[in-house]
Structures are given as C-alpha cells and as structure tokens.
Design an enzyme around this catalytic site. Structure first.
Site, PDB file in Angstrom:
ATOM      1  NE  ARG A  56     -59.905 -45.378  12.990  1.00 30.36           N
ATOM      2  CZ  ARG A  56     -60.994 -44.588  12.946  1.00 30.36           C
ATOM      3  NH1 ARG A  56     -61.104 -43.534  13.705  1.00 30.36           N
ATOM      4  NH2 ARG A  56     -61.980 -44.866  12.127  1.00 30.36           N
ATOM      5  CD  GLN A  86     -44.365 -44.614   8.930  1.00 31.34           C
ATOM      6  OE1 GLN A  86     -44.536 -43.395   8.932  1.00 31.34           O
ATOM      7  NE2 GLN A  86     -44.152 -45.276   7.810  1.00 31.34           N
ATOM      8  CG  ASP A  89     -52.798 -52.417  11.910  1.00 28.34           C
ATOM      9  OD1 ASP A  89     -51.911 -53.291  12.038  1.00 28.34           O
ATOM     10  OD2 ASP A  89     -52.918 -51.735  10.873  1.00 28.34           O
ATOM     11  CG  HIS A 104     -46.125 -43.501  14.434  1.00 30.72           C
ATOM     12  ND1 HIS A 104     -46.418 -43.263  13.112  1.00 30.72           N
ATOM     13  CD2 HIS A 104     -44.927 -42.888  14.659  1.00 30.72           C
ATOM     14  CE1 HIS A 104     -45.440 -42.549  12.557  1.00 30.72           C
ATOM     15  NE2 HIS A 104     -44.523 -42.320  13.467  1.00 30.72           N
ATOM     16  CB  THR A 176     -44.912 -45.563   4.583  1.00 29.87           C
ATOM     17  OG1 THR A 176     -44.701 -44.228   5.075  1.00 29.87           O
ATOM     18  CG2 THR A 176     -43.591 -46.160   4.162  1.00 29.87           C
TER      19      THR A 176
HETATM   20  P1  OAD Z   1     -50.098 -42.502   4.296  1.00 34.46           P
HETATM   21  O1  OAD Z   1     -51.603 -42.511   4.253  1.00 34.46           O
HETATM   22  O2  OAD Z   1     -49.397 -41.207   4.316  1.00 34.46           O
HETATM   23  O3  OAD Z   1     -49.534 -43.334   3.059  1.00 34.46           O
HETATM   24  C1  OAD Z   1     -50.087 -44.559   2.670  1.00 34.46           C
HETATM   25  C2  OAD Z   1     -49.288 -45.142   1.515  1.00 34.46           C
HETATM   26  O4  OAD Z   1     -49.845 -46.437   1.237  1.00 34.46           O
HETATM   27  C3  OAD Z   1     -49.333 -44.340   0.221  1.00 34.46           C
HETATM   28  O5  OAD Z   1     -48.029 -44.228  -0.334  1.00 34.46           O
HETATM   29  C4  OAD Z   1     -50.231 -45.195  -0.683  1.00 34.46           C
HETATM   30  O6  OAD Z   1     -49.892 -45.104  -2.062  1.00 34.46           O
HETATM   31  C5  OAD Z   1     -49.937 -46.589  -0.158  1.00 34.46           C
HETATM   32  N1  OAD Z   1     -50.962 -47.607  -0.437  1.00 34.46           N
HETATM   33  C6  OAD Z   1     -52.293 -47.438  -0.671  1.00 34.46           C
HETATM   34  N2  OAD Z   1     -52.880 -48.626  -0.880  1.00 34.46           N
HETATM   35  C7  OAD Z   1     -51.923 -49.582  -0.780  1.00 34.46           C
HETATM   36  C8  OAD Z   1     -51.903 -51.004  -0.894  1.00 34.46           C
HETATM   37  N3  OAD Z   1     -52.996 -51.698  -1.170  1.00 34.46           N
HETATM   38  N4  OAD Z   1     -50.725 -51.646  -0.721  1.00 34.46           N
HETATM   39  C9  OAD Z   1     -49.593 -50.956  -0.445  1.00 34.46           C
HETATM   40  N5  OAD Z   1     -49.550 -49.618  -0.337  1.00 34.46           N
HETATM   41  C10 OAD Z   1     -50.695 -48.938  -0.504  1.00 34.46           C
HETATM   42  O7  OAD Z   1     -49.717 -43.410   5.550  1.00 34.46           O
HETATM   43  P2  OAD Z   1     -48.324 -43.506   6.362  1.00 34.46           P
HETATM   44  O8  OAD Z   1     -47.162 -43.227   5.472  1.00 34.46           O
HETATM   45  O9  OAD Z   1     -48.361 -44.786   7.097  1.00 34.46           O
HETATM   46  O10 OAD Z   1     -49.132 -41.241  12.305  1.00 34.46           O
HETATM   47  O11 OAD Z   1     -48.480 -42.339   7.392  1.00 34.46           O
HETATM   48  C11 OAD Z   1     -47.487 -42.160   8.367  1.00 34.46           C
HETATM   49  C12 OAD Z   1     -48.060 -41.663   9.663  1.00 34.46           C
HETATM   50  O12 OAD Z   1     -48.846 -40.499   9.438  1.00 34.46           O
HETATM   51  C13 OAD Z   1     -49.031 -42.611  10.353  1.00 34.46           C
HETATM   52  O13 OAD Z   1     -48.375 -43.547  11.162  1.00 34.46           O
HETATM   53  C14 OAD Z   1     -49.896 -41.709  11.173  1.00 34.46           C
HETATM   54  C15 OAD Z   1     -50.107 -40.644  10.137  1.00 34.46           C
HETATM   55  O14 OAD Z   1     -50.449 -39.399  10.565  1.00 34.46           O
HETATM   56  C16 OAD Z   1     -49.739 -41.016  13.483  1.00 34.46           C
HETATM   57  O15 OAD Z   1     -50.918 -41.206  13.669  1.00 34.46           O
HETATM   58  C17 OAD Z   1     -48.819 -40.511  14.549  1.00 34.46           C
END
Ligand code: OAD
Length: 232
Positions: A56, A86, A89, A104, A176
């Site tokens: 990563r 969250q 990077d 995170h 998110t």
């Molecule tokens: P998710 O993978 O759960 O959600 C990603 C979101 O980004 C979804 O709602 C997608 O629809 C959206 N998305 C996709 N492409 C996009 C784009 N081009 N522009 C804007 N949005 C887009 O990721 P997180 O909610 O960040 O934690 O996940 C939360 C946490 O769970 C992370 O920080 C990580 C993970 O497990 C740890 O590693 C502790």
C-alpha cells in the site's frame, strides 16, 4: 470565515487509482479483513501484514491527488477547512489540505507493536524507508508495525474530530459507505443549523432525520459542484 468540515473515505482517492474497500473489486474482496486489518491477524502472521502495508505504501509513490483533493485544498482560501479522513493515504495533504485528522492512521508512519499509540514510538518514514522488514525495530525494541487503527482498536482521534464537527457550518460526507463506526457517527454531532452534503456516485444508506443535499457524482466532479454551491 465559515467552517467547512469534510468526512472522507476511500471513494475520495478512487480517481487517483486507490481501490475502495467494499465496492465490487474492492480491497476486502482480495484480502480478508480479519487477516490484514485486525490485531489478531497481525499477531498470527506479522510478515504477511507487513507485506500488505508495504505494498500500500509503495503505491503512494505512484499515485497523485485528484481534482477533488485539489479543489478541497483550494477551498482553504475561502473557508476554515478541517478534513476528517478515514483514508490512510497522504493525498489530502498532497492536494493542499493543511488540517487533516487521520481517524484510521497513516501509511507513512510506523510504531511500536507493544504500545502503538504512544507518541514517543510513532515515526514518519521517508519514502526510501517504505519497505519495512521483519526485524526493523521501534524505539522500545519491538517490531515496527504499521500506524493503522485496526478493527477492534480504539480510535484515539475521534474526540478531536467531534470537536471540529461541532463547529461546522457546512458538513460534507464524501466517498464513504458510512459502514464503519465511530467515523459514521460523526454525523450526529453536526449542529442543527449546519448544511449537510453527500458526494458519492452510488446511493449511501444513512440513518438520519437530517436533510442531506446529495451530489451523485464522483469526487472530482462532485467537489467542483460543491465549490460552486457553497461559494461565500
Ligand atoms: P468503502 O469502500 O466502504 O466505501 C467507499 C465509498 O466510495 C462507497 O460509498 C462508494 O460508492 C464511493 N465511491 C466509489 N467511487 C467513488 C468516486 N469516484 N468518488 C466518490 N466516491 C466514490 O470505504 P470507506 O467508507 O472509506 O478502515 O471504509 C471505511 C473504513 O473501512 C476504511 O477506513 C477502512 C475500511 O475497512 C480500516 O482499514 C481500519
């Protein structure tokens, strides 16, 4: 200046080429979360987890902030901006944001495996140190572990994040899925008179009675639209 508070997730960095977690083809499909994002997974196979975060980290050298990160950086001219992310990077910082709270953890940092949140042991890696080896030690003599808040661990920055949210005039949720707490719970601290926006190309299920202005676009286009809508 009005206070603009952003809560960002993996979708913020998707257009930079970093995979999200829960979308189809997301990172958790390829790597079981229990294996690479829990203290138990690390205890069981530190070499595998170290390799996962090395990969990563290496990716950070090949990706760039996208227009969404940059527009957010530029908004500091007109707003007092706090980015609560969250993401692990460093693309918000590289996109020009100067006040970023990493809920995170951060890929660019490593720490003690015995006492991970002790500031005395948290160390920023130079890009030439990104490839951590088993046997590389923290200042307390324990194996260097990634400075990542794994599932089941406390989120030390949540209090600082809550304080920022409580002062928001405008609160923006971007990229998110709002699946992970306590980050998702920050919405409950948004003042009643603040405006709330959500930028995501896909529908996001949010449990709230508050009015949410949805911008159903990706991060770059969505941030451009937001910037127009909130012009002071
Ligand atoms: P998710 O993978 O759960 O959600 C990603 C979101 O980004 C979804 O709602 C997608 O629809 C959206 N998305 C996709 N492409 C996009 C784009 N081009 N522009 C804007 N949005 C887009 O990721 P997180 O909610 O960040 O934690 O996940 C939360 C946490 O769970 C992370 O920080 C990580 C993970 O497990 C740890 O590693 C502790």
């Amino acid at each position: 200046m009005k206070s603009l508070v952003i809560l960002s997730g993996a979708g913020m960095s998707a257009e930079s080429g970093i995979k999200t977690f829960r979308d189809t083809g997301g990172l958790w499909e390829e790597y079981p979360v229990e294996q690479v994002a829990t203290p138990e997974g690390y205890a069981k196979d530190p070499a595998l987890v170290t390799r996962f975060y090395n990969e990563r980290r290496e990716q950070l050298n090949t990706v760039k902030p996208n227009r969404g990160h940059e527009i957010l950086g530029e908004l500091e001219k007109e707003f007092k901006v706090t980015v609560i992310t969250q993401n692990v990077d460093n693309l918000h910082e590289r996109g020009g944001s100067t006040h970023v709270i990493h809920l995170h953890g951060e890929l660019t940092k490593v720490t003690s495996s015995r006492d991970p949140y002790n500031p005395a042991y948290i160390k920023e890696l130079r890009p030439d140190e990104y490839d951590v080896k088993i046997g590389d030690l923290a200042a307390d003599g324990t194996q260097l572990r990634p400075f990542i808040v794994w599932f089941g661990e406390p989120v030390p920055k949540i209090e600082e994040a809550i304080k920022a949210v409580e002062k928001a005039d405008i609160f923006v949720i971007i990229g998110t899925s709002m699946n992970v707490y306590p980050a998702a719970g920050l919405l409950n601290y948004v003042p009643r008179n603040a405006q709330i926006y959500l930028i995501d190309p896909h529908p996001v299920a949010i449990n709230t009675t508050r009015h949410i202005n949805v911008i159903a676009k990706g991060a770059s286009e969505g941030m451009a639209e937001l910037a127009k809508l909130i012009q002071p």
